[in-house]
Structures are given as structure tokens and as C-alpha cells.
Scaffold this motif. Structure first.
Motif, PDB file in Angstrom:
ATOM      1  N   THR A 283      83.536  29.885 -76.443  1.00 50.94           N
ATOM      2  CA  THR A 283      82.162  29.550 -76.078  1.00 50.94           C
ATOM      3  C   THR A 283      81.393  28.909 -77.227  1.00 50.94           C
ATOM      4  O   THR A 283      80.409  28.210 -76.983  1.00 50.94           O
ATOM      5  N   SER A 284      81.837  29.096 -78.466  1.00 53.19           N
ATOM      6  CA  SER A 284      81.176  28.410 -79.584  1.00 53.19           C
ATOM      7  C   SER A 284      81.380  26.902 -79.455  1.00 53.19           C
ATOM      8  O   SER A 284      80.465  26.118 -79.733  1.00 53.19           O
TER       9      SER A 284
ATOM     10  N   LEU B  68      76.446  21.393 -75.417  1.00 51.09           N
ATOM     11  CA  LEU B  68      75.125  21.347 -74.790  1.00 51.09           C
ATOM     12  C   LEU B  68      74.276  20.192 -75.312  1.00 51.09           C
ATOM     13  O   LEU B  68      73.383  19.718 -74.622  1.00 51.09           O
ATOM     14  N   GLN B  69      74.556  19.741 -76.536  1.00 48.86           N
ATOM     15  CA  GLN B  69      73.788  18.617 -77.081  1.00 48.86           C
ATOM     16  C   GLN B  69      74.038  17.354 -76.268  1.00 48.86           C
ATOM     17  O   GLN B  69      73.120  16.571 -76.027  1.00 48.86           O
ATOM     18  N   GLN B  70      75.288  17.155 -75.825  1.00 47.54           N
ATOM     19  CA  GLN B  70      75.601  15.968 -75.030  1.00 47.54           C
ATOM     20  C   GLN B  70      75.298  16.182 -73.542  1.00 47.54           C
ATOM     21  O   GLN B  70      75.015  15.210 -72.828  1.00 47.54           O
ATOM     22  N   ALA B  71      75.403  17.409 -73.074  1.00 50.54           N
ATOM     23  CA  ALA B  71      75.187  17.695 -71.651  1.00 50.54           C
ATOM     24  C   ALA B  71      74.351  18.968 -71.508  1.00 50.54           C
ATOM     25  O   ALA B  71      74.867  20.039 -71.201  1.00 50.54           O
ATOM     26  N   PRO B  72      73.034  18.863 -71.716  1.00 52.70           N
ATOM     27  CA  PRO B  72      72.183  20.059 -71.690  1.00 52.70           C
ATOM     28  C   PRO B  72      72.157  20.777 -70.338  1.00 52.70           C
ATOM     29  O   PRO B  72      71.836  21.953 -70.271  1.00 52.70           O
ATOM     30  N   ASN B  73      72.527  20.078 -69.265  1.00 47.84           N
ATOM     31  CA  ASN B  73      72.509  20.708 -67.941  1.00 47.84           C
ATOM     32  C   ASN B  73      73.638  21.715 -67.747  1.00 47.84           C
ATOM     33  O   ASN B  73      73.633  22.474 -66.781  1.00 47.84           O
ATOM     34  N   LEU B  74      74.614  21.752 -68.652  1.00 45.88           N
ATOM     35  CA  LEU B  74      75.689  22.736 -68.549  1.00 45.88           C
ATOM     36  C   LEU B  74      75.135  24.152 -68.486  1.00 45.88           C
ATOM     37  O   LEU B  74      75.661  25.003 -67.778  1.00 45.88           O
ATOM     38  N   LYS B  75      74.071  24.394 -69.218  1.00 49.46           N
ATOM     39  CA  LYS B  75      73.492  25.736 -69.271  1.00 49.46           C
ATOM     40  C   LYS B  75      72.932  26.183 -67.926  1.00 49.46           C
ATOM     41  O   LYS B  75      72.699  27.375 -67.711  1.00 49.46           O
ATOM     42  N   ASP B  76      72.761  25.259 -67.005  1.00 51.84           N
ATOM     43  CA  ASP B  76      72.208  25.583 -65.689  1.00 51.84           C
ATOM     44  C   ASP B  76      73.266  26.050 -64.690  1.00 51.84           C
ATOM     45  O   ASP B  76      72.927  26.436 -63.572  1.00 51.84           O
ATOM     46  N   ILE B  77      74.529  26.014 -65.068  1.00 53.54           N
ATOM     47  CA  ILE B  77      75.589  26.443 -64.153  1.00 53.54           C
ATOM     48  C   ILE B  77      75.504  27.963 -64.003  1.00 53.54           C
ATOM     49  O   ILE B  77      75.556  28.694 -65.002  1.00 53.54           O
TER      50      ILE B  77
END
Length: 188
Positions: A126-127, A133-142
């Protein structure tokens, strides 16, 4: 019309009940299969076998292996004087075992499971995923994921078969170090 005496009404009512009861018994008896009739004892139709080309097999950790990995991660944290929770999930993200260390914070239970799920879902620590997340900040919304360090995938033949998540140490780097100790315990 002539009124019937009480005795005549009781006798007429009793005769009617016997007739109705006998008719119902006969109908039930006629519908029930006889002992000589073996058609009721036939097994249900056989289910056809699925062809091997239509299936695939997956590997899973045993409960003993998952427990051994979780205990190794918890022991590593205890040795470093950290209070954490460790979760091990299978390839499908289902929790196999969770160990909450003495004094672990209440948030650590859910965070450990989410980190384990995230690691196995992407087959990456996960690190590493947190850096994406810098390139795809929407990942955190999954839903069901947590992009914080502390999760490590368990692989067999390069494919993810489980995830180990640790939460509760003051840094994700420590959490991930303990998760990696759990993975290493499986190599023994």
C-alpha cells in the motif's frame, strides 16, 4: 320445516364430520405414494459436470498460515513496542483472521482490514499505491480501500492470494514493516 331435537342435531353433525373426515383421509391416502411405489425414492436429476476449460483454480492461505502470519506481524510490532492490529484477508478480500494487539487504538481494526484488502486487490504494497494517488487522486474514492502504507500482498507464483494489513503504529512505514514480517513468516 320441522325442528330437530338436540339429539338428532348431534347425531347428524357427528355423521357429517365422519363423512368429511373420511373423505379427507381418503384423498390424502390416495395422494401419498405407496411403499411399493419406488418412483418417489428416485434421486434428483444429476447435475452435469462443468468442463475444465470453463473453470480455474485459485490458491488460498489456510487458517493456520494466516494466523501464523498475523502473529508474526503482531510479534514484530510488540518487539518494537508498538500497539497494532493485524488483519489477513484472502484473495477475494474476505477477512481470514484479525489479531488486535493489547492497547491498539479503536481505529486500527478497520484500517488494518482495509489496508490488507487494498494490498491484495492491487497486488502491491500500500505504500506503493499511496504514491500513485498523485497521478490518480480518484483512487482513494474506491470503496473499501485505504491508500496508506501498512498493507502487503501475499503471492503464490506471482499472483496475489492474500493481503496482510497492519494499523496502529505512529507511521505507515512501521505498519508496513510489520506486515512484511507477516509475509516473511510464510516463507518458512
Amino acid at each position: 320445516m320441522k325442528k330437530l331435537s338436540v339429539r338428532a342435531r348431534v347425531l347428524t353433525g357427528s355423521a357429517a364430520l365422519v363423512a368429511v373426515g373420511g373423505g379427507a383421509f381418503g384423498a390424502v391416502a390416495a395422494a401419498a405414494p405407496s411403499q411399493a411405489d419406488n418412483s418417489a425414492a428416485k434421486p434428483p436429476a444429476a447435475v452435469s459436470e462443468v468442463k475444465n476449460k470453463d473453470t480455474f483454480n485459485t490458491e488460498h492461505l489456510t487458517v493456520d498460515a494466516a494466523t501464523r502470519a498475523a502473529q508474526a506481524a503482531l510479534d514484530a510490532a510488540k518487539k518494537a513496542n508498538q500497539r497494532v492490529t493485524v488483519a489477513v484477508v484472502d484473495r477475494n478480500g474476505n477477512t481470514v483472521v484479525t489479531l488486535r494487539g493489547d492497547g491498539a487504538g479503536p481505529q486500527s481494526y478497520e484500517s488494518a482490514e482495509l489496508k490488507a484488502y487494498t494490498a491484495v486487490s492491487w497486488n502491491a504494497p500500500t505504500s506503493v499505491l499511496a504514491g500513485r494517488l498523485q497521478q490518480a487522486p480518484n483512487l482513494k474514492d474506491i470503496p473499501g480501500t485505504l491508500f496508506l502504507a501498512g498493507g502487503a500482498p501475499v503471492q503464490s507464483k506471482g499472483a496475489p492470494i492474500a493481503g496482510i494489513g497492519v494499523a496502529g503504529a505512529p507511521s505507515g512505514d512501521l505498519d508496513e514493516q510489520f506486515a512484511q514480517a507477516g509475509v516473511a513468516a510464510l516463507d518458512k
